[in-house]
Design a protein around this motif. Sequence first.
Motif, PDB file in Angstrom:
ATOM      1  N   THR A 129       0.826  -1.292   0.125  1.00 11.80           N
ATOM      2  CA  THR A 129       0.189  -0.084   0.047  1.00 11.80           C
ATOM      3  C   THR A 129       0.876   1.229  -0.101  1.00 11.80           C
ATOM      4  O   THR A 129       0.353   2.406   0.065  1.00 11.80           O
ATOM      5  N   TYR A 130       2.261   1.149  -0.035  1.00 18.50           N
ATOM      6  CA  TYR A 130       3.034   2.304  -0.205  1.00 18.50           C
ATOM      7  C   TYR A 130       2.495   3.366  -1.133  1.00 18.50           C
ATOM      8  O   TYR A 130       2.818   4.462  -0.859  1.00 18.50           O
ATOM      9  N   PRO A 131       2.095   2.938  -2.167  1.00 20.94           N
ATOM     10  CA  PRO A 131       1.744   4.108  -3.232  1.00 20.94           C
ATOM     11  C   PRO A 131       0.426   4.756  -2.760  1.00 20.94           C
ATOM     12  O   PRO A 131       0.214   6.126  -3.125  1.00 20.94           O
ATOM     13  N   VAL A 132      -0.351   4.387  -1.488  1.00 18.42           N
ATOM     14  CA  VAL A 132      -1.384   5.068  -0.935  1.00 18.42           C
ATOM     15  C   VAL A 132      -0.972   5.981  -0.252  1.00 18.42           C
ATOM     16  O   VAL A 132      -1.649   7.083  -0.231  1.00 18.42           O
ATOM     17  N   LEU A 133      -0.039   5.431   0.743  1.00 12.55           N
ATOM     18  CA  LEU A 133       0.814   6.619   1.526  1.00 12.55           C
ATOM     19  C   LEU A 133       1.372   8.061   0.635  1.00 12.55           C
ATOM     20  O   LEU A 133       1.182   8.835   1.182  1.00 12.55           O
ATOM     21  N   MET A 134       2.108   7.359  -0.243  1.00 12.31           N
ATOM     22  CA  MET A 134       2.473   8.481  -1.429  1.00 12.31           C
ATOM     23  C   MET A 134       1.492   9.353  -1.713  1.00 12.31           C
ATOM     24  O   MET A 134       1.550  10.637  -1.830  1.00 12.31           O
ATOM     25  N   ALA A 135       0.464   8.839  -2.279  1.00 10.47           N
ATOM     26  CA  ALA A 135      -0.759   9.568  -2.672  1.00 10.47           C
ATOM     27  C   ALA A 135      -1.107  10.516  -1.707  1.00 10.47           C
ATOM     28  O   ALA A 135      -1.636  11.805  -1.928  1.00 10.47           O
ATOM     29  N   SER A 136      -1.452   9.881  -0.328  1.00 12.96           N
ATOM     30  CA  SER A 136      -1.729  10.926   0.625  1.00 12.96           C
ATOM     31  C   SER A 136      -0.692  12.094   0.966  1.00 12.96           C
ATOM     32  O   SER A 136      -1.233  13.152   1.139  1.00 12.96           O
ATOM     33  N   ASP A 137       0.452  11.632   0.980  1.00 17.53           N
ATOM     34  CA  ASP A 137       1.476  12.583   1.326  1.00 17.53           C
ATOM     35  C   ASP A 137       1.145  13.841   0.356  1.00 17.53           C
ATOM     36  O   ASP A 137       1.295  15.038   0.506  1.00 17.53           O
ATOM     37  N   ILE A 138       0.977  13.644  -1.025  1.00 16.91           N
ATOM     38  CA  ILE A 138       0.847  14.540  -1.984  1.00 16.91           C
ATOM     39  C   ILE A 138      -0.503  15.107  -1.817  1.00 16.91           C
ATOM     40  O   ILE A 138      -0.528  16.482  -1.765  1.00 16.91           O
ATOM     41  N   LEU A 139      -1.882  14.625  -1.750  1.00 16.68           N
ATOM     42  CA  LEU A 139      -3.015  15.194  -2.042  1.00 16.68           C
ATOM     43  C   LEU A 139      -3.239  16.150  -0.854  1.00 16.68           C
ATOM     44  O   LEU A 139      -4.117  16.802  -0.911  1.00 16.68           O
ATOM     45  N   LEU A 140      -2.825  15.754   0.296  1.00 17.97           N
ATOM     46  CA  LEU A 140      -3.173  16.550   1.512  1.00 17.97           C
ATOM     47  C   LEU A 140      -2.585  18.151   1.522  1.00 17.97           C
ATOM     48  O   LEU A 140      -3.111  18.855   1.798  1.00 17.97           O
ATOM     49  N   TYR A 141      -1.572  18.222   0.393  1.00 18.14           N
ATOM     50  CA  TYR A 141      -1.335  19.768   0.155  1.00 18.14           C
ATOM     51  C   TYR A 141      -1.628  20.236  -1.050  1.00 18.14           C
ATOM     52  O   TYR A 141      -1.156  21.453  -1.282  1.00 18.14           O
ATOM     53  N   GLN A 142      -2.374  19.615  -1.953  1.00 15.84           N
ATOM     54  CA  GLN A 142      -3.059  20.213  -3.086  1.00 15.84           C
ATOM     55  C   GLN A 142      -1.963  20.592  -3.981  1.00 15.84           C
ATOM     56  O   GLN A 142      -2.261  21.695  -4.545  1.00 15.84           O
ATOM     57  N   PRO A 143      -0.997  20.153  -4.062  1.00 19.80           N
ATOM     58  CA  PRO A 143       0.089  20.617  -4.938  1.00 19.80           C
ATOM     59  C   PRO A 143      -0.199  20.710  -6.513  1.00 19.80           C
ATOM     60  O   PRO A 143      -1.050  19.763  -6.950  1.00 19.80           O
ATOM     61  N   ASP A 144       0.536  21.877  -7.081  1.00 19.99           N
ATOM     62  CA  ASP A 144       0.255  21.500  -8.563  1.00 19.99           C
ATOM     63  C   ASP A 144       1.397  20.781  -9.233  1.00 19.99           C
ATOM     64  O   ASP A 144       0.879  20.082 -10.165  1.00 19.99           O
TER      65      ASP A 144
END
Length: 333
Positions: A129-144
């Motif tokens: 599930t590593y990619p899900v943690l990485m997706a969370s890392d990203i989506l929390l900050y709404q980056p472009d």
Amino acid sequence: MMEAKKVMLSGIQPSGELHLGNYLGPLRHWPSMIEEFDCYFFLADLHTITVRQDPAALRRRTLSLLASYIACGLDPEKCVLFIQSHVPAHSQLTWVLNCYTMFGELSRMTQFKDKSARNADNINAGLFTYPVLMASDILLYQPDFVPVGEDQKQHVEICRDIANRFNGVYGDVFKVPEPYIARVGARIMSLSTPESKMSKSQPEGCVFLLEKPEDILRKFKRAVTDSDTERCVRYAPAEKPGVSNLVQIYAAATGKTYEDVEREFDGQGYGKFKPAVGEAVVEVLRPIREKTEQLLADKAYLEQVYRAGAERASYLAGKTLRKVYKKVGFLPG
Ligand code: TRP
């Protein structure tokens, strides 16, 4: 009114020491990015435990990496610098997104397939599930943008898929980020086996950021080239992987183009070229090593940096998490 800056986020795992490939790839571009974007950088310590870590070594490396980040020009006053495990929202969002990620899509991740083949005795659920943690890392900050190396592109793509799926159900909760692949110097190869990427698992072909100048020079003198009779310094990755890698490193270290480098060493053979690349790298890394050592001697300062970073990160991450919790139907606490 001033236009809002675009947001950029990137993480790096404190699972090993930083090396020249990290530096000439993504890291070197970060200081200029903090001028242009609102930047979030973090040490992905949660990610590292998908493979066993020695606790004391993990702590030491996390701090050392933080110091190196700052030494590489990430001014903590100008960007948000934090440690992933200090912001609980990463783990919290991961649980939610686990329920919006399909078993099949995670099974197709090439990194999962590689890593489970390499760690056959520890194919844990975290690795999966590593990619899900990485997706969370990203989506929390709404980056472009998310600057990543080639090897992480698939993870940014699955992040986009998860975001689109979630948005499809609940409306526009997440910004769907773009991967941002740096072009020049993005893929530094091993000095000893130039067909594979520079990696800490092959220390002979790897130049570490904090390595002593004499060791760096020795590694470059031993760098694998080829037996081309002309011994011509030329950028031609398919035919001359070793030499092309050195051309690439020299160009990145000095700011010259490949053509400049070819011209500079025209007719000189490899004997002159290899030490010149080594010396250019030593000069690029010297101030970084010195500054890192200086910062590591001031633990109180580093603590203050990561505490302030976690506080700023938590503010934005908390906002996104609350929105997600509300959308999925959790009662506000
Ligand atoms: N998985 C990345 C790597 O191994 C590190 C990482 C974790 C990351 N979370 C991230 C990178 C979020 C970019 C964005 O290199």
